[in-house]
Write a protein that holds these residues in place. Structure first.
Motif, PDB file in Angstrom:
ATOM      1  N   TYR A 261       0.821  -1.210   0.000  1.00  0.00           N
ATOM      2  CA  TYR A 261       0.000   0.000   0.000  1.00  0.00           C
ATOM      3  C   TYR A 261       0.860   1.266   0.000  1.00  0.00           C
ATOM      4  O   TYR A 261       0.443   2.319  -0.494  1.00  0.00           O
ATOM      5  CB  TYR A 261      -0.977  -0.009   1.180  1.00  0.00           C
ATOM      6  CG  TYR A 261      -0.345   0.076   2.545  1.00  0.00           C
ATOM      7  CD1 TYR A 261      -0.143   1.305   3.157  1.00  0.00           C
ATOM      8  CD2 TYR A 261       0.021  -1.073   3.237  1.00  0.00           C
ATOM      9  CE1 TYR A 261       0.409   1.392   4.415  1.00  0.00           C
ATOM     10  CE2 TYR A 261       0.581  -1.001   4.494  1.00  0.00           C
ATOM     11  CZ  TYR A 261       0.777   0.231   5.087  1.00  0.00           C
ATOM     12  OH  TYR A 261       1.329   0.306   6.341  1.00  0.00           O
ATOM     13  N   LEU A 262       2.086   1.173   0.574  1.00  0.00           N
ATOM     14  CA  LEU A 262       2.979   2.330   0.516  1.00  0.00           C
ATOM     15  C   LEU A 262       3.557   2.510  -0.880  1.00  0.00           C
ATOM     16  O   LEU A 262       3.710   3.645  -1.364  1.00  0.00           O
ATOM     17  CB  LEU A 262       4.103   2.177   1.548  1.00  0.00           C
ATOM     18  CG  LEU A 262       3.688   2.197   3.023  1.00  0.00           C
ATOM     19  CD1 LEU A 262       4.918   2.126   3.907  1.00  0.00           C
ATOM     20  CD2 LEU A 262       2.884   3.442   3.338  1.00  0.00           C
ATOM     21  N   GLY A 269       1.706   9.238  -6.731  1.00  0.00           N
ATOM     22  CA  GLY A 269       2.287  10.571  -6.722  1.00  0.00           C
ATOM     23  C   GLY A 269       2.124  11.325  -5.429  1.00  0.00           C
ATOM     24  O   GLY A 269       2.354  12.542  -5.392  1.00  0.00           O
ATOM     25  N   LEU A 270       1.756  10.646  -4.339  1.00  0.00           N
ATOM     26  CA  LEU A 270       1.637  11.320  -3.054  1.00  0.00           C
ATOM     27  C   LEU A 270       3.010  11.722  -2.535  1.00  0.00           C
ATOM     28  O   LEU A 270       4.000  11.025  -2.748  1.00  0.00           O
ATOM     29  CB  LEU A 270       0.940  10.409  -2.030  1.00  0.00           C
ATOM     30  CG  LEU A 270      -0.505  10.012  -2.344  1.00  0.00           C
ATOM     31  CD1 LEU A 270      -1.046   9.109  -1.248  1.00  0.00           C
ATOM     32  CD2 LEU A 270      -1.384  11.241  -2.513  1.00  0.00           C
ATOM     33  N   LYS A 271       3.053  12.836  -1.838  1.00  0.00           N
ATOM     34  CA  LYS A 271       4.315  13.314  -1.297  1.00  0.00           C
ATOM     35  C   LYS A 271       4.774  12.429  -0.142  1.00  0.00           C
ATOM     36  O   LYS A 271       3.974  11.802   0.546  1.00  0.00           O
ATOM     37  CB  LYS A 271       4.161  14.756  -0.835  1.00  0.00           C
ATOM     38  CG  LYS A 271       3.876  15.730  -1.976  1.00  0.00           C
ATOM     39  CD  LYS A 271       3.776  17.154  -1.453  1.00  0.00           C
ATOM     40  CE  LYS A 271       3.515  18.129  -2.592  1.00  0.00           C
ATOM     41  NZ  LYS A 271       3.423  19.540  -2.126  1.00  0.00           N
ATOM     42  N   LEU A 276       4.129   9.252   4.906  1.00  0.00           N
ATOM     43  CA  LEU A 276       4.644   8.936   6.245  1.00  0.00           C
ATOM     44  C   LEU A 276       3.574   9.151   7.312  1.00  0.00           C
ATOM     45  O   LEU A 276       3.350   8.269   8.155  1.00  0.00           O
ATOM     46  CB  LEU A 276       5.876   9.795   6.539  1.00  0.00           C
ATOM     47  CG  LEU A 276       6.413   9.765   7.978  1.00  0.00           C
ATOM     48  CD1 LEU A 276       6.862   8.363   8.351  1.00  0.00           C
ATOM     49  CD2 LEU A 276       7.546  10.768   8.146  1.00  0.00           C
ATOM     50  N   THR A 277       2.931  10.301   7.304  1.00  0.00           N
ATOM     51  CA  THR A 277       2.003  10.642   8.381  1.00  0.00           C
ATOM     52  C   THR A 277       0.646   9.967   8.257  1.00  0.00           C
ATOM     53  O   THR A 277       0.033   9.605   9.263  1.00  0.00           O
ATOM     54  CB  THR A 277       1.808  12.174   8.418  1.00  0.00           C
ATOM     55  OG1 THR A 277       1.364  12.632   7.123  1.00  0.00           O
ATOM     56  CG2 THR A 277       3.113  12.872   8.777  1.00  0.00           C
ATOM     57  N   ARG A 278       0.142   9.770   7.030  1.00  0.00           N
ATOM     58  CA  ARG A 278      -1.200   9.250   6.840  1.00  0.00           C
ATOM     59  C   ARG A 278      -1.258   7.732   6.697  1.00  0.00           C
ATOM     60  O   ARG A 278      -2.311   7.131   6.921  1.00  0.00           O
ATOM     61  CB  ARG A 278      -1.848   9.887   5.602  1.00  0.00           C
ATOM     62  CG  ARG A 278      -2.063  11.383   5.715  1.00  0.00           C
ATOM     63  CD  ARG A 278      -3.093  11.708   6.784  1.00  0.00           C
ATOM     64  NE  ARG A 278      -4.370  11.112   6.468  1.00  0.00           N
ATOM     65  CZ  ARG A 278      -5.294  11.671   5.707  1.00  0.00           C
ATOM     66  NH1 ARG A 278      -5.065  12.859   5.161  1.00  0.00           N
ATOM     67  NH2 ARG A 278      -6.437  11.070   5.473  1.00  0.00           N
TER      68      ARG A 278
END
Length: 364
Positions: A261-262, A269-271, A276-278
């Motif tokens: 999932y990561l 394209g997520l930052k 990391l946080t979500r």
């Protein structure tokens, strides 16, 4: 001759397949409520067991506190034997030391559960032990509570970043420092801080909880004095606690980084900070929440020595004074506070877990 076939017996499976009814049916339809009921029930069993063990453990300590007090009084005042005998009998009755140990336990639990009464304090006779404890409790909550929460927040965040940026120089430095300092006692760090900031530099006070020239009260001057005097003992707890949480959080973070999932989130394209946080951190702080409640007991043990070192008027100082005088009521009261605090913190954190992780309500 041919063998006869065995008769066919019809089996009624209607009862086996009948759905549960009553309380079991309601619990099966509400798994979250069933989880909460199990946790609350287990909490009361654990609380009763811990309080019982604490009572019998301290009652088995050699020595008679009343006899010790009477001998001290006889060295300073004139008592005749009859007055001393009557005084001993009265003290034993007031302190709950009459009868066998089991009857003492029943009386103690009855007064504690029904009336919240711990009995008189020997070190501040005839002041009730709960009043002595309540005078010290705010200082320990202010020192221990704020320091523990701050250490947990800093440790989890820095540990997540160290695991996320594994292989980098900053991550390596944080990891090695955590390994070296995570098991150092609180009081050892406190001694170093006192030597540097109190004796060498002279910028911070080394003892007490506030300036004796300031009257206690709700004022900016008094609050500023409390913060200044509590900085060194609080900092000693924050430093060691932060490094401990950094190490454990990094260990939880590294195995998560290879999950699909990561990879999918990165491909979308997520930052990196959002991933990391979500996503990554969410699977790491869940076990750390429960670990935080359990760690409060260990922090309390180290806090006793820290308060003694800084002459801080908290529960640690009260406990040491009570042990020196064999004040069973105050000793048990402080111990019961620690037991209740740790078990209640773990219960509340466990009840909050379903809000953070929906899978919890299906645990058996």
């Amino acid at each position: 001759m041919t063998a006869e076939a065995p008769p066919v017996v019809a089996v009624d499976k209607s009862q086996d397949s009948a759905p549960p009814s009553g309380v079991r049916a309601w619990l099966s339809r509400h798994p979250l409520a069933a989880y909460a009921i199990r946790r609350v029930g287990l909490y009361f069993v654990e609380l009763w067991g811990a309080l019982t063990i604490a009572f019998f453990f301290f009652r088995l300590i050699p020595g008679d506190p009343v006899q010790t007090l009477i001998q001290t009084l006889q060295q300073n005042y004139m008592y005749n034997q009859q007055a001393s005998t009557e005084l001993i009998a009265r003290y034993q009755q007031e302190f709950g030391l009459t009868g066998n140990m089991f009857s003492q336990y029943l009386k103690y639990m009855e007064k504690l559960v029904l009336h919240g009464d711990l009995g008189p304090s020997l070190i501040n006779y005839p002041t009730p032990a709960q009043d002595v404890i309540l005078r010290s409790l705010p200082w320990t909550i202010g020192l221990l509570g704020i320091s523990a929460v701050l250490a947990w927040v800093l440790g989890v965040l820095l540990g997540a970043i160290a695991g996320w940026r594994r292989g980098k120089l900053g991550s390596a430095i944080a990891t090695n420092l955590s390994i070296a300092l995570s098991h150092v006692p609180y009081f050892f760090v406190a001694l170093i801080l006192v030597y540097i900031f109190a004796y060498s530099m002279g910028v911070l006070p080394a003892r007490s909880a506030y300036d004796s020239n300031i009257s206690p009260g709700i004022s900016l001057e008094f609050i500023g004095s409390v913060l200044k005097y509590g900085l060194l003992p609080g900092l000693s707890i924050v430093i060691i606690g932060t490094f401990s949480w950094i190490l454990s959080t990094r260990m939880l973070m590294v195995p998560v980084l290879g999950e699909d999932y990561l990879v999918y989130a990165e491909a979308k394209g997520l930052k990196g900070w959002r991933i990391l946080t979500r996503y990554a951190l969410r699977n790491c702080y869940l076990p750390q929440i429960t670990a935080f409640g359990i760690s409060l007991g260990f922090i309390f043990n180290g806090n006793v020595l820290v308060e003694q070192l800084f002459n801080y008027p908290g529960l640690g100082t009260t406990l040491v004074t009570a042990i020196q005088q064999l004040d069973f009521n105050t000793i048990l009261g402080v111990t019961d506070i620690a037991i209740f605090s740790v078990l209640t913190a773990v219960l509340l954190l466990d009840l909050l877990l379903p809000l953070l992780d929906p899978r919890v309500k299906y645990w058996k």
